[in-house]
Design an enzyme around this catalytic site. Structure first.
Site, PDB file in Angstrom:
ATOM      1  N   GLY A  28      14.565 -60.337  27.774  1.00 18.29           N
ATOM      2  CA  GLY A  28      13.133 -60.280  27.513  1.00 18.29           C
ATOM      3  C   GLY A  28      12.900 -59.655  26.161  1.00 18.29           C
ATOM      4  O   GLY A  28      13.834 -59.157  25.515  1.00 18.29           O
ATOM      5  N   TYR A  29      11.644 -59.659  25.741  1.00 18.26           N
ATOM      6  CA  TYR A  29      11.293 -59.200  24.400  1.00 18.26           C
ATOM      7  C   TYR A  29      10.179 -58.168  24.464  1.00 18.26           C
ATOM      8  O   TYR A  29       9.196 -58.349  25.178  1.00 18.26           O
ATOM      9  CB  TYR A  29      10.869 -60.384  23.525  1.00 18.26           C
ATOM     10  CG  TYR A  29      12.033 -61.320  23.310  1.00 18.26           C
ATOM     11  CD1 TYR A  29      12.893 -61.143  22.233  1.00 18.26           C
ATOM     12  CD2 TYR A  29      12.315 -62.326  24.220  1.00 18.26           C
ATOM     13  CE1 TYR A  29      13.990 -61.956  22.060  1.00 18.26           C
ATOM     14  CE2 TYR A  29      13.415 -63.148  24.049  1.00 18.26           C
ATOM     15  CZ  TYR A  29      14.243 -62.962  22.970  1.00 18.26           C
ATOM     16  OH  TYR A  29      15.348 -63.763  22.808  1.00 18.26           O
TER      17      TYR A  29
END
Length: 154
Positions: A28-29
């Site tokens: 994820g970011y």
């Protein structure tokens, strides 16, 4: 200073050799305000925090650090954008280079890309027969963009 030089390609899955050397990736970011990317990644049972700069051609700054697995899970749940990328990565050797073939799952199911890391942008390499089109500079294929605009929505 770490610099990543990487080229990305779409592939013809009908021409791929059998894929065996693999591991799972969940990533994820964390949102940023500029062209910097902060990625949280779990690879099998190992976890990493990676900071990447803006791409210039096929190059960009990259710094990666191991982090505790529980921290990575907590970051994915609490700090990362709503969607998480899941994929199976296969390592394929071809004429002196290791190609990373990513088979995406969930909202990016059906997308299969291959990346090759190079020592310089001018480094010569041979394309495998299963490579169909280069997408290095097509931002739709950046993993950080696949979070907001998954392949199934195209």
């Amino acid at each position: 200073m770490g610099i990543e030089i990487e080229r990305k390609f779409l592939i013809d899955t009908d021409k791929l050799p059998p894929l065996t050397n693999s591991y799972t990736i969940k990533q994820g970011y964390i949102q940023t305000v500029d062209h910097t990317t902060v990625r949280v990644r779990i690879r099998n049972q190992d976890a990493f925090l990676t900071i990447k700069g803006k791409s210039v051609g096929a190059s960009r700054l990259e710094f990666e650090y191991p982090i505790p697995l529980q921290d990575a899970n907590d970051m994915l749940e609490a700090l990362c954008q709503s969607s998480v990328i899941e994929k199976m990565r296969y390592l394929v050797e071809h004429e002196g280079h290791t190609w990373e073939v990513d088979v995406f799952e969930r909202s990016n199911k059906g997308l299969v890309v291959a990346e090759v890391e190079l020592d310089s942008e001018e480094e010569a390499f041979t394309l495998p027969s299963w490579v169909s089109k280069e997408v290095t500079n097509d931002i739709r294929y950046f993993n950080s963009n696949l979070v907001d605009n998954p392949y199934l929505n195209w």
